[in-house]
Write an enzyme that holds these catalytic residues in place. Structure first.
Site, PDB file in Angstrom:
ATOM      1  N   GLU A  95       0.971  -1.245   0.127  1.00  0.00           N
ATOM      2  CA  GLU A  95       0.215  -0.196  -0.030  1.00  0.00           C
ATOM      3  C   GLU A  95       0.814   1.386  -0.043  1.00  0.00           C
ATOM      4  O   GLU A  95       1.586   1.415   1.212  1.00  0.00           O
ATOM      5  CB  GLU A  95      -1.018  -0.087   1.307  1.00  0.00           C
ATOM      6  CG  GLU A  95      -1.952   1.400   1.313  1.00  0.00           C
ATOM      7  CD  GLU A  95      -2.582   1.319   2.438  1.00  0.00           C
ATOM      8  OE1 GLU A  95      -2.987   0.353   3.317  1.00  0.00           O
ATOM      9  OE2 GLU A  95      -2.855   2.307   3.129  1.00  0.00           O
TER      10      GLU A  95
ATOM     11  N   ARG B  25       0.870  10.225   0.402  1.00  0.00           N
ATOM     12  CA  ARG B  25       1.093  11.171   1.587  1.00  0.00           C
ATOM     13  C   ARG B  25       2.313  12.101   1.166  1.00  0.00           C
ATOM     14  O   ARG B  25       2.840  12.974   1.940  1.00  0.00           O
ATOM     15  CB  ARG B  25       1.459  10.701   3.135  1.00  0.00           C
ATOM     16  CG  ARG B  25       0.071  10.232   3.590  1.00  0.00           C
ATOM     17  CD  ARG B  25       0.228   9.580   5.034  1.00  0.00           C
ATOM     18  NE  ARG B  25      -0.516   8.639   5.275  1.00  0.00           N
ATOM     19  CZ  ARG B  25      -0.622   7.750   6.167  1.00  0.00           C
ATOM     20  NH1 ARG B  25       0.287   7.645   7.177  1.00  0.00           N
ATOM     21  NH2 ARG B  25      -1.394   6.735   6.457  1.00  0.00           N
TER      22      ARG B  25
ATOM     23  N   THR C 228      -4.449   6.153   2.132  1.00  0.00           N
ATOM     24  CA  THR C 228      -4.758   7.573   2.231  1.00  0.00           C
ATOM     25  C   THR C 228      -5.519   8.273   1.457  1.00  0.00           C
ATOM     26  O   THR C 228      -5.434   9.669   0.932  1.00  0.00           O
ATOM     27  CB  THR C 228      -3.530   8.349   2.904  1.00  0.00           C
ATOM     28  OG1 THR C 228      -2.597   7.721   3.085  1.00  0.00           O
ATOM     29  CG2 THR C 228      -3.589   9.588   3.720  1.00  0.00           C
TER      30      THR C 228
ATOM     31  N   LYS D 293     -11.093  -1.449   6.469  1.00  0.00           N
ATOM     32  CA  LYS D 293      -9.946  -1.199   7.131  1.00  0.00           C
ATOM     33  C   LYS D 293     -10.433  -0.820   8.514  1.00  0.00           C
ATOM     34  O   LYS D 293     -11.242   0.209   8.386  1.00  0.00           O
ATOM     35  CB  LYS D 293      -9.076  -0.031   6.498  1.00  0.00           C
ATOM     36  CG  LYS D 293      -8.031   0.580   7.360  1.00  0.00           C
ATOM     37  CD  LYS D 293      -7.306   1.521   6.439  1.00  0.00           C
ATOM     38  CE  LYS D 293      -6.216   2.254   7.464  1.00  0.00           C
ATOM     39  NZ  LYS D 293      -5.182   3.036   6.597  1.00  0.00           N
TER      40      LYS D 293
END
Ligand code: 3PG
Length: 219
Positions: free
Chosen positions: A45, A49, A73, A134
């Protein structure tokens, strides 16, 4: 489209741990991905960011096609679209917004693994058609006891807990029937990436890949 997509459940079942990656230098992307795969982890993953995250995703998608690649994210439909175009197989969001749930209905985007932390968030996400989640932030939101409690009323929901999990605490999460895998950033320590210490990262991946498995899930 919801995330009832079997490809998502299968991706969650490939390895016990999904490394959560923050990659500052694009040139680190391919050697880092190769080290993680060499250690035995198959799903990566890449978080959005950093400003170069889409370049990182595109580089791994091109050079390491054997990786099952996710963008993390992801908070907007626009990021979701861009990550899909850059070559990810699924995307991960820390939570679920109406805009993301609406985009999920309409599109041919890579499946979304939305974050939830409470029973109400889980119910809203299930209403929107999602079946895999998640659990974030896992440790801070109640950890193993919270997941056990959610497994009562919501036994069909499948989780990838992420946030505050370590090699030492991962097995207690993986032992739960409603946990397919866990996520964590410990696989790619900032100093190791900075130093290009791929051997150390391969070893960390090896330890994570050999955590006790989930006999009921495909690996
Ligand atoms: C995430 O960024 O998705 C998780 O917070 C990663 O958590 P960790 O850094 O505690 O593993």
């Amino acid at each position: 489209m919801s995330n009832r997509n079997p490809a998502l459940k299968q991706a969650m079942s490939l390895s016990p741990v999904i490394p959560v990656l923050v990659i500052d230098r694009t040139e680190d992307a391919v050697p880092l991905a190769r080290a993680l795969l060499a250690g035995g982890l198959k799903v990566l993953e890449v978080t959005l960011r950093t400003s170069n995250a889409m370049d990182v995703i595109a580089a791994i998608a091109k050079e390491v096609p054997e990786a099952v690649l996710a963008a993390g994210t992801v908070t907007t439909p626009q990021q979701w679209e861009a990550a899909t175009a850059a070559g990810v197989q699924f995307v991960v969001s820390p939570g679920l917004t109406p805009a993301l749930a609406e985009a999920a209905q309409a599109s041919n985007l890579a499946p979304l693994l939305p974050g939830v932390a409470t029973a109400s968030e889980l119910m809203s996400a299930m209403d929107a058609g999602f079946a895999c989640f998640k659990f974030f932030p896992a440790q801070q939101a109640g950890g193993v006891p919270m997941l056990k409690a959610l497994g009562g009323p919501f036994a069909e929901a499948l989780f990838c807990p992420t946030g505050g999990i370590t090699l030492e605490t991962a097995p207690s999460f993986l032992a739960l029937p409603n946990v397919a895998c866990v996520g964590g950033s410990w696989l790619a320590p900032v100093d190791a990436v900075k130093a290009g210490d791929w051997a150390r990262i391969q070893q960390l991946a090896y330890e994570a890949a050999h955590l006790p498995g989930k006999p009921s899930l495909i690996r």
